[in-house]
Design a protein around this motif. Structure first.
Motif, mmCIF file in Angstrom:
data_model
loop_
_atom_site.group_PDB
_atom_site.id
_atom_site.type_symbol
_atom_site.label_atom_id
_atom_site.label_comp_id
_atom_site.label_asym_id
_atom_site.label_seq_id
_atom_site.Cartn_x
_atom_site.Cartn_y
_atom_site.Cartn_z
ATOM 1 N N LYS A 22 -14.726 -6.097 -9.112
ATOM 2 C CA LYS A 22 -14.500 -7.256 -9.790
ATOM 3 C C LYS A 22 -13.121 -7.819 -9.353
ATOM 4 O O LYS A 22 -13.127 -9.063 -9.111
ATOM 5 N N ASN A 23 -12.433 -6.859 -8.989
ATOM 6 C CA ASN A 23 -10.827 -7.476 -8.399
ATOM 7 C C ASN A 23 -10.267 -6.718 -7.186
ATOM 8 O O ASN A 23 -9.306 -6.621 -7.101
ATOM 9 N N SER A 24 -11.404 -6.134 -6.578
ATOM 10 C CA SER A 24 -10.854 -5.408 -5.339
ATOM 11 C C SER A 24 -11.466 -6.285 -4.052
ATOM 12 O O SER A 24 -12.664 -6.377 -4.083
ATOM 13 N N TYR A 25 -10.824 -5.932 -2.703
ATOM 14 C CA TYR A 25 -11.230 -6.508 -1.675
ATOM 15 C C TYR A 25 -11.167 -5.553 -0.419
ATOM 16 O O TYR A 25 -10.193 -4.764 -0.460
ATOM 17 N N ARG A 26 -11.725 -5.789 0.603
ATOM 18 C CA ARG A 26 -11.672 -5.195 1.820
ATOM 19 C C ARG A 26 -11.432 -6.374 2.728
ATOM 20 O O ARG A 26 -12.508 -7.315 3.012
ATOM 21 N N CYS A 27 -10.366 -6.211 3.710
ATOM 22 C CA CYS A 27 -9.938 -7.240 4.758
ATOM 23 C C CYS A 27 -9.780 -6.730 6.167
ATOM 24 O O CYS A 27 -9.126 -5.678 6.193
ATOM 25 N N THR A 28 -10.182 -7.431 7.302
ATOM 26 C CA THR A 28 -9.643 -7.027 8.589
ATOM 27 C C THR A 28 -9.465 -8.442 9.231
ATOM 28 O O THR A 28 -10.049 -9.173 9.306
ATOM 29 N N TRP A 29 -8.048 -8.152 9.685
ATOM 30 C CA TRP A 29 -7.622 -9.266 10.518
ATOM 31 C C TRP A 29 -7.346 -8.897 12.280
ATOM 32 O O TRP A 29 -6.889 -7.718 12.477
ATOM 33 N N ASN A 32 0.085 -14.878 4.263
ATOM 34 C CA ASN A 32 -0.713 -14.392 3.588
ATOM 35 C C ASN A 32 -2.058 -13.478 4.041
ATOM 36 O O ASN A 32 -2.646 -14.018 4.893
ATOM 37 N N ALA A 33 -2.053 -12.324 3.736
ATOM 38 C CA ALA A 33 -3.060 -11.386 4.237
ATOM 39 C C ALA A 33 -4.366 -11.468 3.340
ATOM 40 O O ALA A 33 -5.317 -11.106 3.977
ATOM 41 N N LEU A 34 -4.261 -11.730 2.178
ATOM 42 C CA LEU A 34 -5.710 -12.016 1.689
ATOM 43 C C LEU A 34 -6.405 -13.533 2.043
ATOM 44 O O LEU A 34 -5.858 -14.461 1.575
ATOM 45 N N PRO A 35 -7.531 -13.321 2.738
ATOM 46 C CA PRO A 35 -8.211 -14.501 2.982
ATOM 47 C C PRO A 35 -8.737 -15.252 1.883
ATOM 48 O O PRO A 35 -8.893 -14.899 0.808
ATOM 49 N N PHE A 89 -7.344 -3.202 5.443
ATOM 50 C CA PHE A 89 -6.839 -2.979 4.460
ATOM 51 C C PHE A 89 -7.669 -3.296 3.310
ATOM 52 O O PHE A 89 -8.451 -4.010 3.288
ATOM 53 N N THR A 90 -7.347 -2.545 2.198
ATOM 54 C CA THR A 90 -8.163 -2.876 0.851
ATOM 55 C C THR A 90 -7.144 -2.890 -0.161
ATOM 56 O O THR A 90 -6.012 -2.468 -0.292
ATOM 57 N N THR A 91 -7.490 -3.622 -1.386
ATOM 58 C CA THR A 91 -6.460 -4.027 -2.268
ATOM 59 C C THR A 91 -7.189 -4.258 -3.689
ATOM 60 O O THR A 91 -8.528 -4.655 -3.701
ATOM 61 N N ASP A 134 -2.522 -3.609 -5.564
ATOM 62 C CA ASP A 134 -2.212 -2.277 -4.935
ATOM 63 C C ASP A 134 -3.048 -2.029 -3.842
ATOM 64 O O ASP A 134 -4.294 -1.888 -3.724
ATOM 65 N N TRP A 135 -2.384 -1.961 -2.644
ATOM 66 C CA TRP A 135 -2.981 -2.080 -1.309
ATOM 67 C C TRP A 135 -2.926 -0.767 -0.486
ATOM 68 O O TRP A 135 -1.940 -0.119 -0.684
ATOM 69 N N LYS A 136 -3.683 -0.593 0.615
ATOM 70 C CA LYS A 136 -3.779 0.580 1.208
ATOM 71 C C LYS A 136 -4.074 0.198 2.478
ATOM 72 O O LYS A 136 -5.525 -0.384 2.633
ATOM 73 N N VAL A 137 -3.815 0.599 3.667
ATOM 74 C CA VAL A 137 -3.979 0.367 5.113
ATOM 75 C C VAL A 137 -4.952 1.365 5.582
ATOM 76 O O VAL A 137 -4.857 2.715 5.499
ATOM 77 N N HIS A 138 -6.255 0.957 6.011
ATOM 78 C CA HIS A 138 -7.213 2.072 6.368
ATOM 79 C C HIS A 138 -7.176 2.102 7.937
ATOM 80 O O HIS A 138 -7.392 3.496 8.567
ATOM 81 N N SER A 139 -6.900 1.263 8.542
ATOM 82 C CA SER A 139 -6.678 1.518 10.185
ATOM 83 C C SER A 139 -5.850 0.200 10.514
ATOM 84 O O SER A 139 -5.606 -1.110 10.166
ATOM 85 N N ALA A 140 -5.096 0.681 11.863
ATOM 86 C CA ALA A 140 -4.159 -0.405 12.456
ATOM 87 C C ALA A 140 -4.109 0.010 14.050
ATOM 88 O O ALA A 140 -3.997 1.264 14.338
ATOM 89 N N SER A 141 -3.911 -1.176 14.606
ATOM 90 C CA SER A 141 -3.954 -0.883 16.420
ATOM 91 C C SER A 141 -2.595 -0.510 16.693
ATOM 92 O O SER A 141 -2.483 -0.037 17.685
ATOM 93 N N GLN A 142 -1.514 -0.659 15.751
ATOM 94 C CA GLN A 142 -0.391 -0.123 16.253
ATOM 95 C C GLN A 142 0.576 0.191 14.693
ATOM 96 O O GLN A 142 0.163 0.018 13.717
ATOM 97 N N LYS A 143 1.657 0.771 15.029
ATOM 98 C CA LYS A 143 2.544 1.473 13.933
ATOM 99 C C LYS A 143 2.977 0.284 13.260
ATOM 100 O O LYS A 143 3.224 -0.885 13.530
ATOM 101 N N TRP A 144 3.170 0.471 11.860
ATOM 102 C CA TRP A 144 3.325 -0.310 10.655
ATOM 103 C C TRP A 144 4.385 -0.034 9.765
ATOM 104 O O TRP A 144 4.458 1.300 9.773
ATOM 105 N N SER A 145 4.841 -0.687 9.117
ATOM 106 C CA SER A 145 5.855 -0.374 7.700
ATOM 107 C C SER A 145 5.817 -1.402 6.872
ATOM 108 O O SER A 145 5.044 -2.032 6.746
#
Length: 465
Positions: free
Chosen positions: A392-399, A303-306, A461-463, A422-433
């Motif tokens: 209220k229902n939105s988060y920003r997370c870094t793993w 699970n990506a949401l801490p 990511f944010t969601t 409804d999520w969006k990736v803002h940065s990633a150290s390598q290619k994702w899908s």
């Protein structure tokens, strides 16, 4: 057991009564849900005109509401007026009930030594809950070892019996067809996959295990296997009276004939008749494939949401996943029933067990994917670097994902991060899908010998939920 001595005695006194008769000239359509459609043909001598006929030795698990009876010889000349199922079976509970108010003999502890026993004449007063007896003028409800009955009550039968009231205007000797559903008759599918050392190819074998707990023996029976899940409206109780109008050790056998479609299911016909005794299991080989191409991947899913309470790194185990295509070119090309696959690695004459996994129903051309076990030499640590509530229902997370590879060769690992909302990736150290709406996937090539300096994957990511 208190009633063990009773049944041993009855077996000695009434062997012909208790022995189960084989059901011959039968056809079974066995389902994987523990029931089978039984069609059997019985030659009977029928009365002329009005009369009754008794059909003994039905399976103890028969579903009475499913029973249909008709004459194969002269269907228009035999009118079945009604059917009565007598299932007053020879059981300890029924023996007690039949002897209520009568005298029996109890085998009891003598109260003097630990293993001492004594015989007492007793009158059975009650069968509600624990039996109550009258012994030497006193009421007794204590322990006993066994009950010895003076006789076998009339009407008790080891298996259900069917009585028919008929009007017969045809010949006396007729073949009567019975069709009914019996429970505790089932089959399961077991697959054996023997793979090479590199786990890139293998040999797949399919075995069917037939199980019979119905109380009846089936001799030289034509068996068909129904793959699918027909709906059963309700469980039944075989203890019923009704009226209706007519309507072992593993054995290698020939493979089944090619499956046929039946409604929305598939039907496999065994090429040879099978004998299946009560309380017996028998194995039949369904198919043996040629060489099979196998794919392997190391899969992590989390699970990506801490939760916001991640003070320490979270250890994540990877699954070893294999897959193959159900293709005719690979020696398969038949619908695969659900079952259990056990995988082995073949090295010369030696086999090593690698794990087992459930196989879901797989049509021709479908992909079979199996999780055999957890990976030993590759580990993942998950560190939550950032977790911020932005609305209220939105988060920003870094793993930060720390991958350690103790193998001597690089390994490809697939990490699937389950992201809600409804999520969006803002940065990633390598290619994702994004293989599906809620999955963020990384395919990571982890260098060899990184157990000291882990290979890092970081993403933000944010969601909005």
């Amino acid at each position: 057991m208190k009633f063990m001595l009773l049944f041993v005695t009855l077996l000695a006194l009434f062997p012909s009564v208790l022995s189960a008769q084989d059901i011959k000239n039968a056809r079974l359509v066995v389902q994987q849900n523990g029931q089978a459609l039984v069609t059997e043909l019985r030659p009977l001598t029928l009365p002329k005109g009005e009369g009754g006929v008794l059909l003994p030795d039905l399976p103890g698990t028969i579903d009475p509401q499913s029973l249909q009876v008709r004459s194969r010889t002269a269907p228009r000349d035999l009118d079945i007026r009604d059917l009565t199922l007598d299932d007053d079976l020879l059981t300890p509970a029924n023996l007690l009930r039949r002897h209520l108010g009568k005298q029996v003999t109890l085998i009891m502890p003598d109260g003097k030594t630990r293993d001492g026993r004594t015989r007492k004449e007793a009158t059975l007063l009650s069968v509600d809950e624990a039996p109550v007896f009258l012994i030497d003028g006193t009421v007794y409800a204590g322990p006993y070892e066994a009950i010895i009955y003076p006789e076998l009550p009339k009407g008790l039968s080891p298996r259900p019996r069917l009585a028919m009231n008929v009007h017969n205007s045809g010949p006396a000797r007729q073949d009567i067809e019975l069709t009914y559903i019996a429970r505790e008759l089932s089959w399961r599918m077991d697959y054996v996959l023997a793979m090479n050392k590199a786990a890139t190819s293998g040999q797949l074998t399919g075995w069917v295990t037939l199980q019979n707990r119905s109380g009846a023996n089936f001799t030289e029976t034509h068996a068909e296997l129904l793959a699918g899940e027909p709906r059963s409206a309700q469980q039944f109780s075989p203890r019923a009276m009704f009226a209706a109008k007519a309507m072992s050790a593993p054995e290698s056998m020939d493979a089944a004939s090619a499956p046929e479609e039946l409604f929305e299911y598939h039907l496999y016909r065994l090429k040879r008749p099978v004998t299946l005794a009560n309380q017996q299991s028998r194995q039949v080989q369904l198919f043996d494939s040629r060489r099979l191409d196998v794919s392997r991947k190391l899969l992590g899913r989390a699970n990506a949401l801490p939760s916001g309470r991640e003070a320490e790194p979270i250890k994540e185990r990877l699954d070893a996943v294999i897959s193959f295509r159900n293709a005719e070119a690979l020696g398969l090309g038949l619908p695969l029933p659900k079952g259990t696959l056990r995988a082995f690695q073949q090295e010369g004459e030696t086999k090593h067990f690698l794990g087992e996994a459930p196989v879901e129903r797989t049509p021709v051309g479908g992909l079979v994917e199996l999780r055999l076990g957890q990976v030993f030499d590759i580990n993942v640590e998950r560190v939550a670097l950032e977790f911020e509530r932005t609305g209220k229902n939105s988060y920003r997370c870094t793993w930060e994902l720390r991958l350690k590879n103790a193998k001597k060769t690089p390994q490809r690992v697939v990490l699937q991060e389950l992201v809600p909302g409804d999520w969006k990736v803002h940065s990633a150290s390598q290619k994702w899908s994004r293989p599906s709406a809620g999955v963020l996937e990384f395919a990571v090539d982890v260098p060899a010998a990184t157990e000291q300096e882990p290979h890092l994957v970081r993403y933000t990511f944010t969601t909005e939920l």
